[in-house]
Design a protein around this motif. Sequence first.
Motif, mmCIF file in Angstrom:
data_model
loop_
_atom_site.group_PDB
_atom_site.id
_atom_site.type_symbol
_atom_site.label_atom_id
_atom_site.label_comp_id
_atom_site.label_asym_id
_atom_site.label_seq_id
_atom_site.Cartn_x
_atom_site.Cartn_y
_atom_site.Cartn_z
ATOM 1 N N UNK A 1 5.701 -0.261 1.247
ATOM 2 C CA UNK A 1 5.590 0.264 -0.115
ATOM 3 C C UNK A 1 6.530 -0.493 -1.033
ATOM 4 N N UNK A 2 6.049 -0.790 -2.228
ATOM 5 C CA UNK A 2 6.943 -1.405 -3.207
ATOM 6 C C UNK A 2 7.443 -0.337 -4.167
ATOM 7 N N UNK A 3 8.126 -0.750 -5.206
ATOM 8 C CA UNK A 3 8.743 0.227 -6.105
ATOM 9 C C UNK A 3 7.722 0.961 -6.944
ATOM 10 N N UNK A 4 6.498 0.437 -7.022
ATOM 11 C CA UNK A 4 5.416 1.114 -7.737
ATOM 12 C C UNK A 4 4.602 2.007 -6.800
ATOM 13 N N UNK A 5 5.110 2.207 -5.604
ATOM 14 C CA UNK A 5 4.478 3.055 -4.579
ATOM 15 C C UNK A 5 3.123 2.488 -4.131
ATOM 16 N N UNK A 6 3.034 1.154 -4.263
ATOM 17 C CA UNK A 6 1.850 0.480 -3.763
ATOM 18 C C UNK A 6 2.177 -0.239 -2.454
ATOM 19 N N UNK A 7 1.132 -0.554 -1.725
ATOM 20 C CA UNK A 7 1.336 -1.209 -0.433
ATOM 21 C C UNK A 7 1.346 -2.724 -0.610
ATOM 22 N N UNK A 8 2.383 -3.319 -0.049
ATOM 23 C CA UNK A 8 2.532 -4.777 -0.078
ATOM 24 C C UNK A 8 2.265 -5.309 1.330
ATOM 25 N N UNK A 9 1.468 -6.341 1.451
ATOM 26 C CA UNK A 9 1.076 -6.905 2.747
ATOM 27 C C UNK A 9 1.839 -8.195 3.004
ATOM 28 N N UNK A 10 2.429 -8.307 4.197
ATOM 29 C CA UNK A 10 3.165 -9.508 4.619
ATOM 30 C C UNK A 10 2.594 -9.946 5.956
ATOM 31 N N UNK A 11 2.227 -11.223 6.082
ATOM 32 C CA UNK A 11 1.739 -11.768 7.360
ATOM 33 C C UNK A 11 2.946 -12.200 8.174
ATOM 34 N N UNK A 12 3.143 -11.527 9.302
ATOM 35 C CA UNK A 12 4.281 -11.873 10.172
ATOM 36 C C UNK A 12 3.938 -12.996 11.141
#
Length: 774
Positions: free
Chosen positions: A79-90
């Motif tokens: 979650x980011x500060x706007x309460x949205x989901x942020x996707x990161x490829x590990x």
Amino acid sequence: MQSIEEVRCTFLALGTHFGKVYLLDIQGNVTQKFVIVQVFGLYTREGFHENFDCPVKVSFVCKSSFFIYIYICLLLYERNWLNRWKTVVLHEGEGTITNIQWRANLIAWANNVGVKIYDISTKQRITNVLRDNVSLRPDMYPCSLCWKDNTTLIVGWGTSIKICAVKERNPTEMRDLPSRYVEIVSAFETEFFISGLAPLVDQLVVLFFVKENTEQMVRARPRLDIIQPLPEGYEEISSDALTVRNFEDNECRDYRLAHAEGEPLFYIISPKDVVVAKERDQDDHIDWLLVKEKYEEALMAAEISFKNIKRHDVQKIGMAFLDHLLKNGEYEVAARKCQKVLGKNMELWENEVYRFKEIGQLKAISQYLPRGDLRLRPAIYEMILHEFLKTDYEGFATLIREWPGELYNNMAIVQAVNDHLKRDPSNSTLLTTLAELYTYDQRYDKALEIYLRLRHKDVYQLIHKHNLFSSIEDKIVLLMDFDKEKAVDMLLDNEDKISIDRVVEELADRPELLHVYLHKLFKRDHHKGQKYHERQIGLYAEYDRPNLLPFLRDSTHCPLEKALEICQERNFVEETVFLLSRMGNCRRALQMIMEELGDVDKAIEFAKEQDDGELWDDLISYSIDKPPFITGLLNNIGTHVDPILLINRIKEGMEIPNLRDSLVKILHDYNLQILLREGCKKILVADSLSLLQKMHRTQMRGVRVNEDSICESCHATILPSEMSKSFSVVVFHCRHMFHKECLPSQGTIPGLQFCNICSAKRRGPGSGILEMKK
């Protein structure tokens, strides 16, 4: 079944090949079911919706993040500060991702190449642990991962296990390197292929895939082992083969092992089964022991942990143990265990006794029956006694001795014993037992009769213990016949209960026994049996001559005339000689010694004892014509009689044996006497001189005269009141003091030089006073 991705203390999530997810409680009951696959909150209505081109697997890191891996790609959603989901490829591009595990800020995953570890807090990949055995297909033998704690990862792949520790790097060494690094602290090979791993405190739980025949690929049941990792190997703690459905068709990849954090619960997943494994408790351990028929160990385990067991009962296990022992014919062991198993339950005891009776083993349980404060019904004990009485008299007697008489009806057992004695009246075992039964019943007279009949060693103990002296007054002869010494000691020790007269009366017809009694009485006290001393003379003469002479010497109540008569009748010379000398007829006594004994040494000894000159003359006169006697006299009388008297009376020409030696001895004795006299004379002279010197020193000492001293004549103070006036005082060596004027004048008693008082004592009563008056 696809897998169990998450296990918590309250539920577990189970995914299937058909894309369905089931939530189960820890008992295996389905609580929720999800058909559409999506990420959503279990306890809230919040959800995450996104379409994927292929099946996915999801794992949560925390409330605000989770990651999804899709075969070859690992995605992290935050979650980011706007309460949205942020996707990161590990991770992507290295083949299929087969496993993923997270702990705290660390994520570990495995693909076909190896195992990666990612630190979420620093956004850095820490390390890559390469796969060892590249010959194994990673899709058939997938990697197993589990976190032991926040910094320890355990990797299992094929037959290899590695324990990896995540450590902080020294800041001076960082440069462009991650802040953490991984150190492999232990690595070892196992015997079988690894299908799953889980931590158990400091140990590991390993799910193994087993091939019994590698060439033919025959599959065996999977194994769940507990191992203890070591720096260069491991130690097997326990091993269990699991029975799962269709295990013959399963591969290594078909099994999974999941565990509940904080609880010792483990889940073995297979295509057809989910098996729950948990740490064995005492109930499980007891179950296993009972299945293996290790009843004694099961009973011991139940007793030790009786507070913790829930499904088992100590007594029921014990009863099962007894059943097992009796079934196997171990009757003695079963009987011995009854005390431990049955305890204080009297009902169980009685039931068990009847069971032993049915199988004919009452004897086995007899010695273990309760006999203290807790007791069975008397009928139980009587039943066992009757059983022994039929077949084993010795065992019956042992029980009677060991069991308290209150356990059974004494009269009933006495009657039973009497019935058997009618068939075997001389059986000593039965008679002894009957006497004991009479003793328990306080019928001591009957018991005493049996003991005396049997000459039993306990007869005296019975008499003393129960004070049966009034009952033995007419049985004294029987007691004496049994054991004279013990009987006499008992009678003498209890003289107040059985009088001497009563004992003598009972033994009148058995003089040999009467002698034993009176002899011991005399040895204890010379005066108690004085009225029987006359009778004792004849008894000693008849049964105990060696003690006759000592008796005559020590007794002061023995009639000498009667004793002399008896001794002369029996020709007892030594005793007669003693009596004659005691009666004053020493010459006759000496004559008997010389004529009847012919013992010159004894004659000389007798003459020495009497110290009578006439006896010596008689002895010389009798010996003068007997050369051997003369030799004896010459050798012995030198210190008592002048040897010249004997030598002068020896006839000329008489041959005397060893005359020269005798004369030498006489001279030697004479010289010895002279030396003794000279020595005594010297001692007397020396003592006289010493005493004279002592007297002189004493008389030369001054005599103290003080104000308290008085005149022995006028009894006035010896010193005048006025010391300036002249006065005269006479003080004698005897310490008597006189005024000079109080003493008689020398003209009256010429040469007066002694104390009047001391002189009067020497001359007689009143003489000193007369002198004073003169």
